[in-house]
Design a protein around this motif. Sequence first.
Motif, short mmCIF file in Angstrom:
data_model
loop_
_atom_site.label_atom_id
_atom_site.label_comp_id
_atom_site.label_asym_id
_atom_site.label_seq_id
_atom_site.Cartn_x
_atom_site.Cartn_y
_atom_site.Cartn_z
N CYS A 169 0.86 -1.08 -0.21
CA CYS A 169 -0.17 -0.11 -0.59
C CYS A 169 0.40 1.17 0.41
N ARG A 179 2.60 4.74 1.05
CA ARG A 179 1.91 5.99 2.00
C ARG A 179 2.71 7.06 0.98
N CYS A 192 6.26 7.21 -3.25
CA CYS A 192 5.35 6.35 -1.72
C CYS A 192 6.13 5.32 -1.41
#
Length: 294
Positions: free
Chosen positions: A269, A271, A293
Amino acid sequence: MSLNTSPALGVDALWSLCLALVKERRAGAAFSDLHGAGGLRWQGEGGWALGAGWDAQATELFALLKPLLDRPAGSPAWAVGQLGQSLNGCIATRGGDANYVNGEEVLTHLHRLRALCDAVIIGAATAAIDNPQLTTRRVEGAHPVRVLLDPALGLSPQLRVFEDGQAPTLLVCDARQAAQAADRVGREQVLGVPGLLGDDGGAMRVRPLLDALAERGLRVLFVEGGGVTVSRFMQQDALDRLHLSIAPVIIGDGRPGLALPAAALMRDCPRPSARVFRFGADVLWDLDLRAGCD
Ligand SMILES: NC(=O)c1ccc[n+]([C@@H]2O[C@H](COP(=O)([O-])OP(=O)(O)OC[C@H]3O[C@@H](n4cnc5c(N)ncnc54)[C@H](OP(=O)(O)O)[C@@H]3O)[C@@H](O)[C@H]2O)c1
């Protein structure tokens, strides 16, 4: 001992400078020619820097707005999205009531973003449910061009934006439907985009839209909602920043904000690089979607 009696420069003075910069950008002026620009200094690659003498509120507002202000004339398309959401990630009730998820301070911020951007973009459901004006009435500054994404041509020609004459308005559809759209809202209010829809019946393509807007000189874009539209821009890598304003409210079974493809593992995922700003009771997360990210 020396007493400094000059009052600190505040938000109003900063806002006037912001509007002046945007006016220059739209006129095609090179930022490097604006020596000093009041209390701001152009540093080339580092963008604008604040000089001395500004109060804390103005300094914080400048920090939040700097990424928009740093867009020189003629630079490639750049987009900031926003969603105002509840603690549990909803942007409206299931029936579509979003008045108001956030407090006054965030609403004023949205009008500031409208004033600094060339165009404000919304999805068809937002246009149909909210019937918004998309003006800058809470702040000083020119209204942006109002862009409504309606490839299905389902919007009523009686919506306020098509009739109130407050600012230029564009209904966006695929180029193949432009004539049909023009019959509904008038040719000058239609932007027919070649390649907006594929022959496969898939989701609207954002890149051809950005190209068509850039051809009209609309390069600094504010994607104001709703969740489907902001998610679509993000999924197609067309958002540079995202302002997520979280309000201390819980909306049961509401309309979702960001809705993206499923991730299997937390480590996959993104960030994004993030900064936090307080707006009354709300907390605004400013996400830099280009900073890499972790
Ligand atoms: N809190 C916030 O920051 C914020 C901001 C903006 C809007 N809102 C709220 O968000 C809601 C809308 O957002 P959203 O994510 O559902 O959609 P949206 O992003 O505004 O619009 C996207 C979709 O509208 C669809 N659509 C659905 N109903 C429609 C209708 N009655 N007329 C025309 N098109 C329609 C189209 O669906 P198809 O793809 O199926 O054709 C299109 O893909 C509204 O309740 C609005 O008040 C909240």
